[in-house]
Motif scaffolding. Sequence first.
Motif, PDB file in Angstrom:
ATOM      1  N   ASP A   1       0.823  -1.211   0.000  1.00 57.03           N
ATOM      2  CA  ASP A   1       0.000   0.000   0.000  1.00 57.03           C
ATOM      3  C   ASP A   1       0.860   1.265   0.000  1.00 57.03           C
ATOM      4  O   ASP A   1       0.349   2.359   0.258  1.00 57.03           O
ATOM      5  N   VAL A   2       2.145   1.123  -0.291  1.00 54.18           N
ATOM      6  CA  VAL A   2       3.043   2.271  -0.436  1.00 54.18           C
ATOM      7  C   VAL A   2       3.457   2.420  -1.900  1.00 54.18           C
ATOM      8  O   VAL A   2       3.268   3.482  -2.508  1.00 54.18           O
ATOM      9  N   SER A   3       4.004   1.364  -2.473  1.00 50.85           N
ATOM     10  CA  SER A   3       4.424   1.397  -3.871  1.00 50.85           C
ATOM     11  C   SER A   3       3.349   0.898  -4.822  1.00 50.85           C
ATOM     12  O   SER A   3       3.443   1.132  -6.032  1.00 50.85           O
ATOM     13  N   GLY A   4       2.343   0.204  -4.277  1.00 55.61           N
ATOM     14  CA  GLY A   4       1.338  -0.399  -5.129  1.00 55.61           C
ATOM     15  C   GLY A   4       1.844  -1.692  -5.749  1.00 55.61           C
ATOM     16  O   GLY A   4       3.059  -1.888  -5.914  1.00 55.61           O
ATOM     17  N   TYR A   5       0.934  -2.573  -6.086  1.00 51.41           N
ATOM     18  CA  TYR A   5       1.351  -3.853  -6.674  1.00 51.41           C
ATOM     19  C   TYR A   5       0.922  -3.975  -8.135  1.00 51.41           C
ATOM     20  O   TYR A   5       1.742  -3.819  -9.032  1.00 51.41           O
ATOM     21  N   GLU A   6      -0.362  -4.192  -8.407  1.00 52.37           N
ATOM     22  CA  GLU A   6      -0.798  -4.407  -9.783  1.00 52.37           C
ATOM     23  C   GLU A   6      -0.438  -3.224 -10.682  1.00 52.37           C
ATOM     24  O   GLU A   6       0.051  -3.410 -11.797  1.00 52.37           O
ATOM     25  N   LYS A   7      -0.684  -2.008 -10.216  1.00 55.47           N
ATOM     26  CA  LYS A   7      -0.373  -0.817 -11.003  1.00 55.47           C
ATOM     27  C   LYS A   7       0.981  -0.211 -10.611  1.00 55.47           C
ATOM     28  O   LYS A   7       1.355   0.841 -11.129  1.00 55.47           O
ATOM     29  N   GLY A   8       1.671  -0.881  -9.703  1.00 60.43           N
ATOM     30  CA  GLY A   8       2.953  -0.394  -9.235  1.00 60.43           C
ATOM     31  C   GLY A   8       4.078  -1.338  -9.622  1.00 60.43           C
ATOM     32  O   GLY A   8       4.559  -1.350 -10.755  1.00 60.43           O
ATOM     33  N   ILE A   9       4.467  -2.202  -8.668  1.00 62.40           N
ATOM     34  CA  ILE A   9       5.650  -3.050  -8.879  1.00 62.40           C
ATOM     35  C   ILE A   9       5.450  -4.055 -10.014  1.00 62.40           C
ATOM     36  O   ILE A   9       6.319  -4.240 -10.872  1.00 62.40           O
ATOM     37  N   LYS A  10       4.281  -4.698 -10.034  1.00 67.37           N
ATOM     38  CA  LYS A  10       4.042  -5.682 -11.095  1.00 67.37           C
ATOM     39  C   LYS A  10       3.980  -5.000 -12.460  1.00 67.37           C
ATOM     40  O   LYS A  10       4.416  -5.568 -13.471  1.00 67.37           O
ATOM     41  N   ALA A  11       3.465  -3.781 -12.501  1.00 65.17           N
ATOM     42  CA  ALA A  11       3.427  -3.039 -13.761  1.00 65.17           C
ATOM     43  C   ALA A  11       4.833  -2.710 -14.259  1.00 65.17           C
ATOM     44  O   ALA A  11       5.089  -2.702 -15.474  1.00 65.17           O
ATOM     45  N   ILE A  12       5.762  -2.433 -13.339  1.00 59.50           N
ATOM     46  CA  ILE A  12       7.162  -2.218 -13.748  1.00 59.50           C
ATOM     47  C   ILE A  12       7.713  -3.508 -14.339  1.00 59.50           C
ATOM     48  O   ILE A  12       8.342  -3.504 -15.407  1.00 59.50           O
ATOM     49  N   TYR A  13       7.491  -4.614 -13.629  1.00 58.24           N
ATOM     50  CA  TYR A  13       7.960  -5.923 -14.102  1.00 58.24           C
ATOM     51  C   TYR A  13       7.431  -6.211 -15.504  1.00 58.24           C
ATOM     52  O   TYR A  13       8.175  -6.643 -16.401  1.00 58.24           O
ATOM     53  N   GLU A  14       6.147  -5.971 -15.712  1.00 56.19           N
ATOM     54  CA  GLU A  14       5.545  -6.262 -17.016  1.00 56.19           C
ATOM     55  C   GLU A  14       6.015  -5.290 -18.094  1.00 56.19           C
ATOM     56  O   GLU A  14       6.135  -5.668 -19.265  1.00 56.19           O
ATOM     57  N   GLY A  15       6.314  -4.049 -17.706  1.00 60.59           N
ATOM     58  CA  GLY A  15       6.708  -3.050 -18.687  1.00 60.59           C
ATOM     59  C   GLY A  15       8.171  -3.064 -19.059  1.00 60.59           C
ATOM     60  O   GLY A  15       8.556  -2.501 -20.089  1.00 60.59           O
ATOM     61  N   ALA A  16       9.007  -3.720 -18.269  1.00 57.10           N
ATOM     62  CA  ALA A  16      10.450  -3.764 -18.546  1.00 57.10           C
ATOM     63  C   ALA A  16      10.727  -4.863 -19.569  1.00 57.10           C
ATOM     64  O   ALA A  16      11.445  -5.839 -19.304  1.00 57.10           O
ATOM     65  N   VAL A  17      10.186  -4.701 -20.778  1.00 52.24           N
ATOM     66  CA  VAL A  17      10.123  -5.778 -21.761  1.00 52.24           C
ATOM     67  C   VAL A  17      11.480  -6.141 -22.347  1.00 52.24           C
ATOM     68  O   VAL A  17      11.617  -7.185 -22.994  1.00 52.24           O
ATOM     69  N   ASN A  18      12.480  -5.309 -22.125  1.00 59.78           N
ATOM     70  CA  ASN A  18      13.809  -5.583 -22.688  1.00 59.78           C
ATOM     71  C   ASN A  18      14.785  -6.170 -21.679  1.00 59.78           C
ATOM     72  O   ASN A  18      15.979  -6.293 -21.978  1.00 59.78           O
ATOM     73  N   ALA A  19      14.290  -6.541 -20.506  1.00 61.38           N
ATOM     74  CA  ALA A  19      15.152  -7.110 -19.459  1.00 61.38           C
ATOM     75  C   ALA A  19      14.758  -8.552 -19.169  1.00 61.38           C
ATOM     76  O   ALA A  19      13.578  -8.911 -19.208  1.00 61.38           O
ATOM     77  N   ASP A  20      15.754  -9.366 -18.863  1.00 56.51           N
ATOM     78  CA  ASP A  20      15.504 -10.686 -18.286  1.00 56.51           C
ATOM     79  C   ASP A  20      15.164 -10.438 -16.823  1.00 56.51           C
ATOM     80  O   ASP A  20      15.999  -9.913 -16.076  1.00 56.51           O
ATOM     81  N   ARG A  21      13.961 -10.814 -16.382  1.00 55.65           N
ATOM     82  CA  ARG A  21      13.499 -10.346 -15.087  1.00 55.65           C
ATOM     83  C   ARG A  21      12.660 -11.395 -14.360  1.00 55.65           C
ATOM     84  O   ARG A  21      12.007 -12.237 -14.991  1.00 55.65           O
ATOM     85  N   TYR A  22      12.726 -11.301 -13.038  1.00 58.88           N
ATOM     86  CA  TYR A  22      11.938 -12.153 -12.151  1.00 58.88           C
ATOM     87  C   TYR A  22      11.115 -11.255 -11.230  1.00 58.88           C
ATOM     88  O   TYR A  22      11.516 -10.138 -10.904  1.00 58.88           O
ATOM     89  N   LEU A  23       9.971 -11.775 -10.789  1.00 59.66           N
ATOM     90  CA  LEU A  23       9.162 -11.097  -9.783  1.00 59.66           C
ATOM     91  C   LEU A  23       8.784 -12.113  -8.708  1.00 59.66           C
ATOM     92  O   LEU A  23       7.987 -13.022  -8.944  1.00 59.66           O
TER      93      LEU A  23
END
Length: 428
Positions: free
Chosen positions: A309-331
């Motif tokens: 409830d500080v950074s947000g999840y679906e529209k916050g952290i998970k959205a960063i993960y989903e939007g960083a399309v050029n990185a090999d990434r884990y969540l």
Amino acid sequence: MKTVQSRKLLRTLFVMGLLLPTLVIAQKETSFVYGDALPDAPELSARGSYKVGVRTLEFVNKGQVDILNSKEGNDPLYDRPLTVEVWYPAAIETEGLISYDEVMGTNGDPNRPIIPFTFNGRATRDAAPVTSDGKFPLVVVSHGYVGSRYLMTYLTENLASKGYIVAAIDHTESTFKDAAPFQSTLLNRSKDILFVVNEMAAGKHFLSDQVDGDNTGIVGYSMGGYGVLNVAGAAYSEFAINFFKGMTGGSNALAVRGSASEEYQNSMDPRIKAVVAFAPWGMERGVWDAETLKGLKTPTLFVAGDQDDVSGYEKGIKAIYEGAVNADRYLLTYMDARHNVAPNPPPAEALQAGLHIDEYYRYAEPSWDQRRINNINQHFVTAFLGTHLKQKDYSKFLDIKEDSNEETWPGFVPRSSTGMELLHAVPE
């Protein structure tokens, strides 16, 4: 008379029988320090083979914008001091406990006065470094707002024991002791991280000959996550730059960390091979957009609570993960956790009656044991950094079922990997 004495003796022995286990437990509790492995700790959370030394360094980043004294777009300059705590493999036979001096509270908040406290770790102050095993990868750690360089000692000590040199920053004007208006943190966070990476990797200090700066990882929590993602290529959006200009009375200082800045493009550091972003702040506030997130190309491990409830999840952290399309990434997601997926456990002093509840919730998670989260973080950060900074094969710990409830994850005690999710995406 003998019967009365016998009864008294029996009562004494009975009471001692009840108390002795309690005393033993209390003694064991005092020897348990942040980062120690719980009985169900996953495999890679165990400390490594190196004893750990720790030393405090003082750096000065000259000629920085003094944003707190900016007026009508006129940005004065100052020399910005930074205190850095460094943990490293130490050339010592035995390792005792160290006492860290910390504070709780927030500078300038009358409801949360500064309260000193101490807590223990497993390191030796100013020990001689190991010089016989070549160079060690560098990890730079950035705390939240507010926080300190001691906020994640469970992780910094653990990584040093595994053959890393770990430098945690006290971000000036962003710590418990010296918290200042937020614009300083917005502007300086990524700049501080870049500066310390360069000072540790290429500067002159007591570990200059031991640092493998060409294999560097950066770790950030909350506002530290905001910083490390920008350092690694996620430029701040035009919206964020304009918002900053509005809150500072016209300063365009944040533009140097935007994608249109040549200075920003030239600051991309190829020595940085891995990013760990715990609960990174900013996406819900427009700090990034679809285009600026495309600039993140460095392998990244995101760690989040799905109830953040500080950074947000679906529209916050998970959205960063989903939007960083050029990185090999884990969540890695802790189900039912909020924002505090990175810090040490709450200190004993935070349990005192009468303190503001946020002294406790600066550290604690309502649905998780913080020591448990710490152990799991140690496990996955070890696997992730080991893959990218030490070129080790930890795929069996990372290429796993997404849902931890589906089957016990590799490296976890049977039946213990519950309530988590690990997503993985490769560059498009």
